[in-house]
Design an enzyme around this catalytic site. Structure first.
Site, PDB file in Angstrom:
ATOM      1  N   SER A  63      45.613  77.201  29.452  1.00 46.93           N
ATOM      2  CA  SER A  63      44.278  76.748  29.847  1.00 46.93           C
ATOM      3  C   SER A  63      44.109  76.949  31.351  1.00 46.93           C
ATOM      4  O   SER A  63      42.980  76.985  31.858  1.00 46.93           O
ATOM      5  CB  SER A  63      44.083  75.265  29.481  1.00 46.93           C
ATOM      6  OG  SER A  63      45.181  74.489  29.924  1.00 46.93           O
ATOM      7  N   LYS A 130      56.021  76.825  24.871  1.00 48.20           N
ATOM      8  CA  LYS A 130      55.121  76.656  23.714  1.00 48.20           C
ATOM      9  C   LYS A 130      54.603  78.024  23.289  1.00 48.20           C
ATOM     10  O   LYS A 130      54.189  78.824  24.132  1.00 48.20           O
ATOM     11  CB  LYS A 130      53.961  75.720  24.067  1.00 48.20           C
ATOM     12  CG  LYS A 130      52.957  75.564  22.917  1.00 48.20           C
ATOM     13  CD  LYS A 130      52.061  74.343  23.079  1.00 48.20           C
ATOM     14  CE  LYS A 130      50.922  74.500  24.036  1.00 48.20           C
ATOM     15  NZ  LYS A 130      49.963  75.574  23.710  1.00 48.20           N
ATOM     16  N   GLU A 199      45.719  71.697  17.003  1.00 48.71           N
ATOM     17  CA  GLU A 199      44.441  71.728  17.730  1.00 48.71           C
ATOM     18  C   GLU A 199      43.262  71.909  16.778  1.00 48.71           C
ATOM     19  O   GLU A 199      43.269  72.794  15.911  1.00 48.71           O
ATOM     20  CB  GLU A 199      44.470  72.871  18.763  1.00 48.71           C
ATOM     21  CG  GLU A 199      43.186  72.948  19.589  1.00 48.71           C
ATOM     22  CD  GLU A 199      43.333  73.748  20.881  1.00 48.71           C
ATOM     23  OE1 GLU A 199      44.469  74.089  21.265  1.00 48.71           O
ATOM     24  OE2 GLU A 199      42.287  74.016  21.506  1.00 48.71           O
TER      25      GLU A 199
HETATM   26  O1  KIV Z   1      46.753  75.585  27.246  1.00 44.83           O
HETATM   27  C1  KIV Z   1      46.638  74.381  26.992  1.00 44.83           C
HETATM   28  O2  KIV Z   1      46.239  73.560  27.833  1.00 44.83           O
HETATM   29  C2  KIV Z   1      46.992  73.951  25.638  1.00 44.83           C
HETATM   30  C3  KIV Z   1      46.652  72.546  25.257  1.00 44.83           C
HETATM   31  C4  KIV Z   1      45.201  72.365  25.133  1.00 44.83           C
HETATM   32  C5  KIV Z   1      47.385  72.126  24.038  1.00 44.83           C
HETATM   33  O3  KIV Z   1      47.521  74.699  24.888  1.00 44.83           O
END
Ligand code: KIV
Length: 281
Positions: A63, A130, A199
């Site tokens: 993000s 992640k 999500e």
């Molecule tokens: O990139 C991000 O901030 C995310 C979260 C919204 C889980 O993947």
């Protein structure tokens, strides 16, 4: 979040404890039936604020591309960009677990690519990575975990696939799609993922997935049954302008507060009030 056991001893390190949070602490929180929060961080200052607030996980999310770098989506984020911000967060944190998103294109080519991107993230200071999606990501998850790299899964609306989804849409709305998400979560857990972000799915789907796995689920727009919740720093603090997704709850309006402070500074400079005698040598 409660962080103490009945005998009063600390079960998850708090801001006053120096022991860093581990992936095992998070599983233990779920086993005790407690909930926790994850917040995104992109710089050292934010990391130290989150640590002081006792947040157990900070996510250097891709993000980053939208809320910090001004891209239209997360797709353009590069490995170099996320590593630069991971280093900053790692310098500012003292105890929270730092999870770094592997950006689009840095792991989709297969588990060799995933391995080299994840190794770079850990060398930059991340404690875990992640990866978005099921399918091929599950093979890469297994390989990373076997190499000692903790992996957080991410299913449901996976923003790196927004072109495939045709936009940012709620996922798992019909029974077959919900079943596929539950199957992906189970497969990620079997591959060794230590937690799973869910999500934008209906609340009952968030619950089904959470009940189907033993690792903590971390929801964003996935209802109130998940083991944890995550919000983006800018959304939580009211720094984002424009229309917000339904799941966002700003806990303060810092955009206005900061704007007012900057206007006061401008006015005092224009009026010759700043700097006053106490701000001069
Ligand atoms: O990139 C991000 O901030 C995310 C979260 C919204 C889980 O993947």
């Amino acid at each position: 979040m409660s962080v103490h056991t009945v005998d009063g001893s600390s079960s998850v390190p708090t801001s006053t404890h120096s022991r860093p949070v581990s992936i095992h602490d998070l599983k233990a929180i779920k086993q005790r039936g407690e909930r926790f929060a994850m917040v995104t961080a992109y710089d050292a200052n934010a990391a130290s604020i989150l640590d002081d607030a006792g947040v157990p996980i900070m996510l250097v999310g891709d993000s980053l591309g939208m809320v910090v770098l001004g891209y239209e989506s997360t797709v353009p984020v590069t490995l170099d960009e996320i590593l630069h911000h991971t280093r900053a967060v790692a310098r500012g944190r003292s105890r929270a677990l730092v999870v770094t998103d592997l950006p689009f294109g840095t792991y989709q080519l297969g588990s060799d690519a995933a391995m080299s991107s994840a190794v770079a993230a850990l060398k930059a200071g991340a404690n875990a990575v992640k990866l978005e999606g099921g399918g091929e990501t599950i093979t890469s998850t297994r390989r990373l975990v076997a190499a000692g790299i903790p992996v957080m899964g991410h299913i449901g609306l996976t923003p790196q696939s927004m072109h495939q989804f045709g936009g940012y849409r709620v996922q798992g709305r019909d029974a077959a799609a919900a079943e596929r998400l539950v199957a992906d979560a189970i497969a990620l857990e079997e591959a060794g993922a230590f937690s799973i972000v869910i999500e934008c799915v209906p609340t009952d789907v968030g619950q089904q997935i959470t009940n189907a796995v033993e690792v903590p689920t971390i929801g964003i727009g996935a209802g109130h049954h998940t083991d944890a919740q995550v919000l983006v720093w800018h959304d939580l603090l009211g720094l984002t302008s424009g229309r917000l997704p339904r799941f966002v709850k700003p806990y303060v309006n810092l955009r206005d507060t900061i704007g007012d402070a900057i206007k006061s500074f401008q006015t005092e400079v224009a009026d010759g009030e700043y700097p006053g005698p106490e701000h001069q040598y």
